[in-house]
Design an enzyme around this catalytic site. Structure first.
Site, PDB file in Angstrom:
ATOM      1  N   ASP A 250       0.799  -1.098  -0.100  1.00 53.94           N
ATOM      2  CA  ASP A 250       0.077  -0.051  -0.068  1.00 53.94           C
ATOM      3  C   ASP A 250       0.932   1.228  -0.039  1.00 53.94           C
ATOM      4  OD1 ASP A 250      -2.257   1.689   0.477  1.00 53.94           O
ATOM      5  OD2 ASP A 250      -1.605   1.897   2.528  1.00 53.94           O
TER       6      ASP A 250
ATOM      7  N   LYS B 294      -8.708  -3.536  -4.901  1.00 54.76           N
ATOM      8  CA  LYS B 294      -7.542  -4.186  -4.491  1.00 54.76           C
ATOM      9  C   LYS B 294      -7.475  -5.616  -4.351  1.00 54.76           C
ATOM     10  CE  LYS B 294      -5.837   0.036  -1.942  1.00 54.76           C
ATOM     11  NZ  LYS B 294      -5.261   0.498  -0.915  1.00 54.76           N
TER      12      LYS B 294
END
Length: 687
Positions: free
Chosen positions: A371, A549
């Protein structure tokens, strides 16, 4: 619609919304109950173990404690051992029944067979059969197995808590605006589509909706991953759980219950957790092999000796010796001891392991997906550059801007102040400070009227100035604020999320190890591209929402790669759960930690490299221990069965117990030799 009817609908919605976060709770309670049960049985069995060991004839003889014998001591030994066998061994005896019913004999079957053979044979010796008792081996084996299963249950319990942490993002109450303009505090779970709610500064949005009145900025980083506050005005959508900035707004509720964005994220986390493939533990495979070997060889041994004319006592003694020497003392410790040593050593180095199976998978990682916000970057704005648009000096522009922004709690304002502090600039006091919701702030500094505002404000009040440098900065995705002094635009400040220096080292080490480094972010593509180029990433994915994601992780896995996800936000939870290994930054949210398999306490991306090295070293130790714990049987079991009896070589039950204990000692010593390799050692070994 009358009030009674509306209240009824609210209650129905409240009930309908419950399943969104109540699912899986019963499973969490089940694991918690099992962990408590194993813990209780372990403690009670451990209390009874010392008397059993001391009363065992073999132990007393070896320790010179024969003076402790007394009339009827063997019956006391039998009663104490019976209690441990029944009370402590009950979970394994039940497991034996379950495994045989499913035709899948494994660790439970082997443990149950071992303790049952040892108990039955030893009991027979107490009541007249000539032979050797194995009561102390019996109780210590049960103790070890109870301890191992208790630790395992505790590691399982964290997964369900992830969903509870997600739900906590939503406020429990909401300010409902009635048609007559009055505001009433109501239970947020009773909101319906079409309701209008007031969201004050600093509060969380109760459910998904659209702004119908007011202007503000929203912190959605915990939901979508967007690092910058998002300006909101009438017509803009807002997400439940987002934190309101410095302006009061009214929103019309558009989604409730399971329809909301956060509820969908919760469902995605649950789905990924439930669908994650579980690799079969090496110890279970070895236990299955030992189960088959122990049962088959034990039965053959008894049959062969009886068929050649040996008495029943001799045959039973040979079979029992086989069963005892196959007892998984060493096997029961082979993996748990290594795990215990590795988790302790890793914790001392800021690496917390929550899921053993996932940690073992980390040794074969081929791609690590990071991330961006809070992981590769610090998640805090700072001034990357000052662009003068007049003859005023850079430092003066920043000094005046920081004076105004020092009075604001807005993340961009704090970034301006941070940029001034990093340059050693001390801003003077400001008078008449006033926030411009969703646009900036203004105030009087040393006689000047200073306004620090967004590009939108400048565009509305005369248009944006032409500047080549500003164009280049905008392509990088930096946030730009303008500084206006006495009505004249004197300069602009470019703010960016600060890239961690540790991130550059981590990416470089991973690439030297042959592991691909990638990035997932909810941020815009310009910011993502800039960060990727700065760090030398192999790939990146920008403007990715939480559900996307997890899909991206699936896409990468579809390439045949074993993938780790590293993140710190709730928006990362589905991806953390979907990845083969989920790694959470310790400074992140509870849900990220609970959904992850491994936690990095120091908030240092370089620890991902350390995790890879530790996982590989741990796996090597596990294999070594499993090879010894099972391999020594290839030598000991034939001797126990008596294959060399006609050469005068016969392994007694007592010697079988000694060999079994010796293998346990060797396994324990080997596990203690495990050390956490440094990042440099890991990278060098990989090369």
């Amino acid at each position: 619609m009358n009030d009674s009817h509306k209240s009824m609908d609210h209650r129905q919605h409240a009930q309908a919304g419950k399943p969104a976060h109540k699912k899986g709770h019963s499973g969490h309670d089940h694991h918690k109950m099992m962990a408590r049960d194993f813990r209780k049985r372990f403690i009670v069995s451990m209390i009874v173990t010392p008397p059993v060991v001391i009363l065992s004839p073999l132990v007393r003889t070896l320790l010179g404690l024969d003076f402790l014998s007394f009339p009827g001591d063997l019956y006391v030994l039998f009663l104490l051992s019976t209690f441990v066998y029944v009370y402590g061994g009950l979970p394994f005896l039940k497991g034996l029944v379950d495994e045989l019913r499913k035709h899948q004999p494994g660790m439970m079957t082997l443990v149950a067979v071992a303790i049952s053979v040892a108990y039955i044979y030893s009991a027979a010796v107490v009541f007249g059969l000539e032979g050797t008792m194995f009561f102390w081996e019996l109780v210590t084996l049960i103790d070890i197995m109870l301890l191992g299963h208790w630790v395992e249950m505790r590691s399982v319990m964290g997964a369900s808590r992830a969903l509870e942490a997600l739900v906590k993002l939503l406020p429990t109450t909401a300010h409902l605006v009635r048609p007559d303009g009055t505001v009433e505090d109501v239970d947020a779970a009773t909101l319906q589509k079409g309701d209008v709610v007031l969201v004050k500064p600093g509060e969380r949005v109760p459910s998904d909706g659209v702004v119908i009145k007011g202007r503000t900025s929203m912190n959605e980083s915990m939901i979508t991953g967007e690092s910058r506050p998002v300006d909101k005005q009438p017509g803009d959508e807002v997400i439940g759980g987002a934190i309101n900035g410095d302006g009061s707004i009214e929103i019309e509720i558009r989604k409730v219950g399971s329809e909301t964005y956060l509820a969908q994220v919760i469902d995605l986390v649950r789905e990924a957790q439930e669908s994650r493939s579980r690799t079969q533990d090496l110890a279970n495979r070895a236990a299955f092999a030992l189960t088959v070997i122990a049962l088959v060889v034990g039965s053959i041994t008894l049959s062969v000796w009886l068929s050649v004319g040996q008495p029943l006592q001799f045959g039973i003694e040979r079979a029992v010796t086989v069963m005892v020497i196959t007892c998984p003392h060493a096997l029961g410790l082979a993996v748990p001891l290594v795990v215990s040593v590795s988790t302790t050593a890793s914790a001392q180095n800021g690496l917390l392991i929550r899921d053993r199976a996932a940690f073992e998978r980390a040794r074969g990682l081929q791609a690590v997906v990071f991330d961006k916000t809070g992981t590769l970057t610090e998640g805090q704005f700072s001034v990357a550059e000052v662009i003068p648009l007049s003859d005023m000096q850079d430092s003066e522009i920043l000094r005046l801007a920081a004076s105004v922004e020092a009075q604001s709690e807005h993340p961009i304002a704090q970034g301006v102040v941070r940029g001034a502090e990093e340059r050693g600039i001390r801003p003077p006091k400001v008078d008449g400070f006033k926030a411009l919701p969703g646009q900036g702030a203004t105030g009087r500094v040393e006689g000047y009227e200073v306004v620090v505002v967004s590009p939108g404000y400048v565009r509305e009040h005369g248009g944006l100035p032409e500047n080549e440098r500003l164009t280049e900065i905008s392509k990088k995705g930096h946030t730009v604020v303008y500084v206006i002094v006495d009505g004249k635009t004197v300069g602009a400040l470019a703010l960016a999320d600060v890239i961690r220096q540790e991130s550059k080292e981590a990416i470089a080490q991973l690439r030297r190890m042959g592991v691909r480094a990638m990035m997932l972010t909810g941020d815009n593509r310009h910011v993502a591209k800039w960060v990727a180029e700065e760090l030398g990433l192999d790939d990146y994915f920008a403007e990715v929402l939480p559900h996307e994601k997890s899909e991206k992780i699936k896409e990468i896995q579809a390439r045949g790669l074993t993938v780790a996800m590293v993140g710190d936000g709730i928006n990362d939870a589905p991806a953390l759960a979907q990845a083969d290994v989920g790694i959470a930054i310790g400074a992140g949210t509870d849900v990220a930690i609970e959904t992850a398999d491994i936690i990095l306490v120091r908030n240092d991306p370089r620890d991902v490299v350390a995790i890879l090295g530790l996982a590989r070293a741990t796996y090597r130790k596990m294999v070594e221990n499993l090879v010894w714990a099972t391999g020594y049987n290839a030598f000991a079991i034939p001797l126990a069965a008596g294959v060399l009896y006609f050469m005068g070589i016969l392994l007694s039950p007592a010697m079988g117990a000694v060999l079994m204990s010796l293998s346990t000692v060797i396994v324990a010593i080997n596990a203690r030799l495990l050390k956490v390799p440094s990042r440099e050692e890991t990278a060098e070994r990989a090369v």
